[in-house]
Design a protein around this motif. Structure first.
Motif, PDB file in Angstrom:
ATOM      1  N   ASN A  45       0.828  -1.208   0.000  1.00 37.60           N
ATOM      2  CA  ASN A  45       0.000   0.000   0.000  1.00 37.60           C
ATOM      3  C   ASN A  45       0.864   1.260   0.000  1.00 37.60           C
ATOM      4  O   ASN A  45       1.268   1.733  -1.057  1.00 37.60           O
ATOM      5  N   GLU A  46       1.174   1.794   1.158  1.00 38.48           N
ATOM      6  CA  GLU A  46       2.030   2.988   1.209  1.00 38.48           C
ATOM      7  C   GLU A  46       3.370   2.732   0.514  1.00 38.48           C
ATOM      8  O   GLU A  46       3.931   3.630  -0.134  1.00 38.48           O
ATOM      9  N   GLY A  47       3.872   1.484   0.626  1.00 39.35           N
ATOM     10  CA  GLY A  47       5.150   1.160  -0.002  1.00 39.35           C
ATOM     11  C   GLY A  47       5.105   1.254  -1.514  1.00 39.35           C
ATOM     12  O   GLY A  47       6.051   1.740  -2.146  1.00 39.35           O
ATOM     13  N   THR A  48       4.017   0.804  -2.110  1.00 41.75           N
ATOM     14  CA  THR A  48       3.881   0.888  -3.568  1.00 41.75           C
ATOM     15  C   THR A  48       3.758   2.334  -4.024  1.00 41.75           C
ATOM     16  O   THR A  48       4.326   2.721  -5.064  1.00 41.75           O
ATOM     17  N   ILE A  49       3.054   3.149  -3.248  1.00 42.50           N
ATOM     18  CA  ILE A  49       2.915   4.567  -3.606  1.00 42.50           C
ATOM     19  C   ILE A  49       4.261   5.280  -3.484  1.00 42.50           C
ATOM     20  O   ILE A  49       4.616   6.108  -4.342  1.00 42.50           O
ATOM     21  N   ARG A  50       5.008   4.967  -2.446  1.00 40.99           N
ATOM     22  CA  ARG A  50       6.350   5.564  -2.320  1.00 40.99           C
ATOM     23  C   ARG A  50       7.207   5.166  -3.523  1.00 40.99           C
ATOM     24  O   ARG A  50       7.952   5.998  -4.069  1.00 40.99           O
ATOM     25  N   TYR A  51       7.099   3.917  -3.956  1.00 42.26           N
ATOM     26  CA  TYR A  51       7.868   3.448  -5.113  1.00 42.26           C
ATOM     27  C   TYR A  51       7.509   4.252  -6.360  1.00 42.26           C
ATOM     28  O   TYR A  51       8.387   4.635  -7.139  1.00 42.26           O
ATOM     29  N   LEU A  52       6.216   4.525  -6.560  1.00 41.85           N
ATOM     30  CA  LEU A  52       5.794   5.353  -7.694  1.00 41.85           C
ATOM     31  C   LEU A  52       6.394   6.749  -7.613  1.00 41.85           C
ATOM     32  O   LEU A  52       6.951   7.258  -8.596  1.00 41.85           O
ATOM     33  N   LEU A  53       6.309   7.379  -6.444  1.00 41.11           N
ATOM     34  CA  LEU A  53       6.793   8.749  -6.286  1.00 41.11           C
ATOM     35  C   LEU A  53       8.300   8.842  -6.510  1.00 41.11           C
ATOM     36  O   LEU A  53       8.803   9.876  -6.984  1.00 41.11           O
ATOM     37  N   GLU A  54       9.009   7.773  -6.193  1.00 41.46           N
ATOM     38  CA  GLU A  54      10.461   7.767  -6.366  1.00 41.46           C
ATOM     39  C   GLU A  54      10.878   7.493  -7.807  1.00 41.46           C
ATOM     40  O   GLU A  54      11.986   7.868  -8.217  1.00 41.46           O
ATOM     41  N   ASN A  55       9.976   6.870  -8.580  1.00 42.16           N
ATOM     42  CA  ASN A  55      10.357   6.437  -9.928  1.00 42.16           C
ATOM     43  C   ASN A  55       9.663   7.177 -11.058  1.00 42.16           C
ATOM     44  O   ASN A  55       9.989   6.935 -12.228  1.00 42.16           O
ATOM     45  N   ARG A  56       8.688   8.022 -10.738  1.00 39.43           N
ATOM     46  CA  ARG A  56       8.023   8.837 -11.750  1.00 39.43           C
ATOM     47  C   ARG A  56       7.851  10.260 -11.230  1.00 39.43           C
ATOM     48  O   ARG A  56       7.311  10.483 -10.144  1.00 39.43           O
ATOM     49  N   GLU A  57       8.314  11.211 -12.038  1.00 41.00           N
ATOM     50  CA  GLU A  57       8.218  12.615 -11.627  1.00 41.00           C
ATOM     51  C   GLU A  57       6.797  13.143 -11.811  1.00 41.00           C
ATOM     52  O   GLU A  57       6.037  12.666 -12.649  1.00 41.00           O
ATOM     53  N   GLY A  58       6.460  14.151 -11.012  1.00 37.97           N
ATOM     54  CA  GLY A  58       5.228  14.897 -11.235  1.00 37.97           C
ATOM     55  C   GLY A  58       3.991  14.335 -10.581  1.00 37.97           C
ATOM     56  O   GLY A  58       2.881  14.825 -10.838  1.00 37.97           O
ATOM     57  N   PHE A  59       4.101  13.315  -9.736  1.00 37.68           N
ATOM     58  CA  PHE A  59       2.928  12.742  -9.079  1.00 37.68           C
ATOM     59  C   PHE A  59       2.803  13.245  -7.643  1.00 37.68           C
ATOM     60  O   PHE A  59       3.795  13.363  -6.918  1.00 37.68           O
ATOM     61  N   THR A  60       1.567  13.532  -7.252  1.00 36.32           N
ATOM     62  CA  THR A  60       1.266  13.926  -5.879  1.00 36.32           C
ATOM     63  C   THR A  60       0.103  13.083  -5.354  1.00 36.32           C
ATOM     64  O   THR A  60      -0.740  12.626  -6.118  1.00 36.32           O
ATOM     65  N   VAL A  61       0.097  12.883  -4.034  1.00 36.12           N
ATOM     66  CA  VAL A  61      -1.003  12.173  -3.381  1.00 36.12           C
ATOM     67  C   VAL A  61      -2.024  13.208  -2.944  1.00 36.12           C
ATOM     68  O   VAL A  61      -1.735  14.074  -2.111  1.00 36.12           O
ATOM     69  N   GLU A  62      -3.219  13.153  -3.513  1.00 36.51           N
ATOM     70  CA  GLU A  62      -4.228  14.180  -3.297  1.00 36.51           C
ATOM     71  C   GLU A  62      -5.019  13.939  -2.006  1.00 36.51           C
ATOM     72  O   GLU A  62      -5.341  12.791  -1.672  1.00 36.51           O
ATOM     73  N   PRO A  63      -5.341  15.011  -1.278  1.00 38.33           N
ATOM     74  CA  PRO A  63      -6.224  14.860  -0.109  1.00 38.33           C
ATOM     75  C   PRO A  63      -7.629  14.471  -0.549  1.00 38.33           C
ATOM     76  O   PRO A  63      -8.083  14.865  -1.624  1.00 38.33           O
ATOM     77  N   ILE A  64      -8.315  13.685   0.270  1.00 36.43           N
ATOM     78  CA  ILE A  64      -9.644  13.176  -0.055  1.00 36.43           C
ATOM     79  C   ILE A  64     -10.595  13.496   1.087  1.00 36.43           C
ATOM     80  O   ILE A  64     -10.290  13.264   2.249  1.00 36.43           O
ATOM     81  N   GLU A  65     -11.753  14.039   0.711  1.00 38.60           N
ATOM     82  CA  GLU A  65     -12.802  14.245   1.712  1.00 38.60           C
ATOM     83  C   GLU A  65     -13.367  12.878   2.074  1.00 38.60           C
ATOM     84  O   GLU A  65     -13.831  12.133   1.216  1.00 38.60           O
ATOM     85  N   ARG A  66     -13.327  12.542   3.359  1.00 37.87           N
ATOM     86  CA  ARG A  66     -13.705  11.180   3.745  1.00 37.87           C
ATOM     87  C   ARG A  66     -14.858  11.168   4.740  1.00 37.87           C
ATOM     88  O   ARG A  66     -15.046  12.112   5.501  1.00 37.87           O
ATOM     89  N   VAL A  67     -15.622  10.090   4.694  1.00 41.34           N
ATOM     90  CA  VAL A  67     -16.725   9.931   5.632  1.00 41.34           C
ATOM     91  C   VAL A  67     -16.181   9.355   6.937  1.00 41.34           C
ATOM     92  O   VAL A  67     -15.059   8.850   7.005  1.00 41.34           O
ATOM     93  N   GLU A  68     -17.002   9.435   7.974  1.00 46.65           N
ATOM     94  CA  GLU A  68     -16.598   8.959   9.293  1.00 46.65           C
ATOM     95  C   GLU A  68     -16.219   7.480   9.246  1.00 46.65           C
ATOM     96  O   GLU A  68     -16.890   6.664   8.635  1.00 46.65           O
ATOM     97  N   GLY A  69     -15.118   7.146   9.901  1.00 47.42           N
ATOM     98  CA  GLY A  69     -14.678   5.760  10.010  1.00 47.42           C
ATOM     99  C   GLY A  69     -13.565   5.379   9.065  1.00 47.42           C
ATOM    100  O   GLY A  69     -12.864   4.393   9.301  1.00 47.42           O
ATOM    101  N   LEU A  70     -13.371   6.133   7.985  1.00 47.45           N
ATOM    102  CA  LEU A  70     -12.296   5.817   7.044  1.00 47.45           C
ATOM    103  C   LEU A  70     -10.977   6.333   7.599  1.00 47.45           C
ATOM    104  O   LEU A  70     -10.848   7.503   7.954  1.00 47.45           O
ATOM    105  N   GLY A  71      -9.984   5.451   7.682  1.00 50.10           N
ATOM    106  CA  GLY A  71      -8.705   5.805   8.295  1.00 50.10           C
ATOM    107  C   GLY A  71      -7.741   6.447   7.325  1.00 50.10           C
ATOM    108  O   GLY A  71      -8.003   6.567   6.120  1.00 50.10           O
ATOM    109  N   TYR A  72      -6.575   6.842   7.849  1.00 49.13           N
ATOM    110  CA  TYR A  72      -5.551   7.544   7.075  1.00 49.13           C
ATOM    111  C   TYR A  72      -4.368   6.619   6.794  1.00 49.13           C
ATOM    112  O   TYR A  72      -4.208   5.565   7.417  1.00 49.13           O
TER     113      TYR A  72
END
Length: 490
Positions: free
Chosen positions: A238-265
């Motif tokens: 999960n977080e590890g795969t996203i870190r791998y993307l950010l390290e290997n492809r330029e120009g990507f950002t993780v966008e904030p998401i409006e979330r309903v109650e109970g969804l974790g971070y």
């Protein structure tokens, strides 16, 4: 439920004080859900006609919980493509990807089609919906669901993403990667997955995910959005795969998401990272919401990366037979004559804006309209499901509470002599439908309504409560059932 000890130990390490609550959730029965097909009706409309009691799922506007004792897949509405049976948490990835009409959209690992059908519904028949799965057998199940849902702009492919990227570099506005994973979040719903987890573990899937997400990144347009999701808890996947993307492809950002109650971070610390944007990821925990374990993240590609120009699809002029032309004129659809394609006898209507696809393993290229045979045109099951009742003139409407609805879906002959009321035009037809809904006494034993047409070899669109199911053909011997045999109700 007996969980693998290695899994328990890892989750206890990650969750700390929450672990006991997490573990206790495995004593609860998993929640069942269905998602309404917005190509055919709204969630509000469906709530009125639902064949079983439902409750809304908080992270999507067209998803509902239902009691697992009910069987909505055994109702004619399911076969009319009004809804898809889907685990509630699995509805979140497609709900978060904000698809706009006209977008070019890719679902990379699409089978069996739960997420593709929702993305296609958001497109509303515009743009291009590309659904891919590397497994040819799984892609066939995907194709059925795409056609059952009435998707008019499909491209169903079975390819390795490594080959797909050669045809679609920087092509898509939106991409969904529901990656193959170790499946830890599904242990409660499907305990058999634990054997697969013990055999393959996390590393095997993580290597697949790293390759797939980079291929997907290369197919995303500058300024485009991508959702990555799994049904596992593993930080590496999960977080590890996203870190791998950010390290290997330029120009990507993780966008904030409006979330309903109970969804974790997200938890960057679980992979030894201090990258704060990883906290924008969503984690779905079964002890916090009514759903199974999931991980979802929304990514954006910078608009400053550059673009690639495309050579358009090499359309060839198709000369429609007189019979095909006559039939298509009866449909309330404005066809572009330059987007037809004929393969053998099969006539297709292709989405606008396709690139050259020569060499790809394609299961469905556009909307399959029907077969141009000698001196006749036979409309397809896919076309029937893609229509609304108002799109065609000759209608046979069966009421869902009549036995004939199931008889039709079983490909049996319908007896038209007694239980059907015939009418001469659409106005009379609408009056009779309203009378049935109002519970009029003389409509109680009525199986359905037929718009009268005494010309031989006339095609009728068969509907259930106004939603298309398939075709029937009128002749001197009555109404011939033309429901697709491979979809027969068993």
């Amino acid at each position: 439920m007996v969980l693998p000890k290695k899994f328990e130990d890892r989750m206890k390490e990650l969750l700390g004080e929450e672990f006991n609550e997490f573990l206790h959730s495995y004593n609860d029965k998993y929640k069942t859900g269905l998602r309404v097909n917005r190509l055919k009706l709204t969630g509000e409309d469906f709530a009125v006609i639902s064949p079983c009691p439902i409750e809304p799922i908080p992270w999507t506007t067209n998803g509902f919980y239902y009691d697992g004792k009910n069987q909505p897949a055994k109702h004619p509405y399911y076969h009319a493509g009004l809804y898809y049976i889907q685990e509630p948490s699995a509805m979140l990835p497609a709900a978060l990807l904000q698809v706009e009409p006209g977008d070019k959209v890719l679902d990379v690992c699409a089978a069996p089609g739960g997420k593709s059908t929702e993305l296609a519904a958001k497109l509303g028949g515009t743009g291009v919906m590309v659904s891919n799965d590397i497994s040819n057998s799984r892609a066939k199940a995907l194709l059925k669901n795409i056609e059952l849902f009435g998707v008019r702009n499909p491209l169903v492919i079975s390819e390795d993403p490594a080959n797909l990227v050669k045809y679609f570099p920087e092509y898509f506005d939106k991409i969904l990667v529901d990656a193959p994973c170790s499946g830890e979040g599904m242990f409660r719903k499907d305990p058999a997955i634990m054997k697969n987890w013990e055999q393959y573990g996390v590393e095997y899937y993580n290597n697949l995910q790293k390759n797939i997400i980079l291929y997907a990144a290369d197919m995303l347009k500058p300024g485009g959005y991508m959702v990555y999701s799994t049904c596992t808890f593993s930080p590496e996947e999960n977080e590890g795969t996203i870190r791998y993307l950010l390290e290997n492809r330029e120009g990507f950002t993780v966008e904030p998401i409006e979330r309903v109650e109970g969804l974790g971070y997200g938890h960057p610390e679980w992979i030894g990272s201090d990258d704060e944007q990883l906290k924008n990821c969503i984690r779905v925990w079964p002890h916090k919401v009514e759903g199974e374990g999931h991980f979802v993240v929304l990514l954006k590609k910078s608009a400053d990366v550059g673009t690639i120009s495309y050579t358009g699809y090499p359309f060839k002029k198709v000369d429609l037979s007189a019979e095909a032309e006559d039939f298509l004129k009866q449909l309330d659809i404005d066809f572009d004559p330059d987007r037809f394609e004929l393969r053998d006898e099969r006539l297709y209507y292709l989405p606008k804006g396709l690139p050259n696809l020569k060499g790809l393993r394609i299961l469905r290229l556009g909307l399959y309209l029907g077969d141009m045979k000698k001196n006749r045109f036979e409309p397809s099951q896919a076309l029937a499901n893609a229509l609304k009742i108002s799109d065609y003139t000759n209608i046979l409407n069966i009421f869902s509470d009549s036995k004939d609805a199931v008889k039709y879906l079983k490909c049996e002959t319908l007896d038209m002599s007694e239980n059907y009321i015939t009418c001469k035009n659409r106005e009379e037809y609408d009056i009779l439908v309203a009378a049935k809904k109002a519970g009029k006494e003389d409509m109680k034993n009525c199986s359905g309504i037929l718009l009268e047409k005494k010309k031989k070899n006339t095609w009728f669109l068969v509907c259930v409560d106004g939603y298309p199911l398939g075709w029937a053909k009128y002749s001197n011997n009555g109404m011939k059932n033309k429901y697709l045999a491979g979809w027969r109700w068993m």
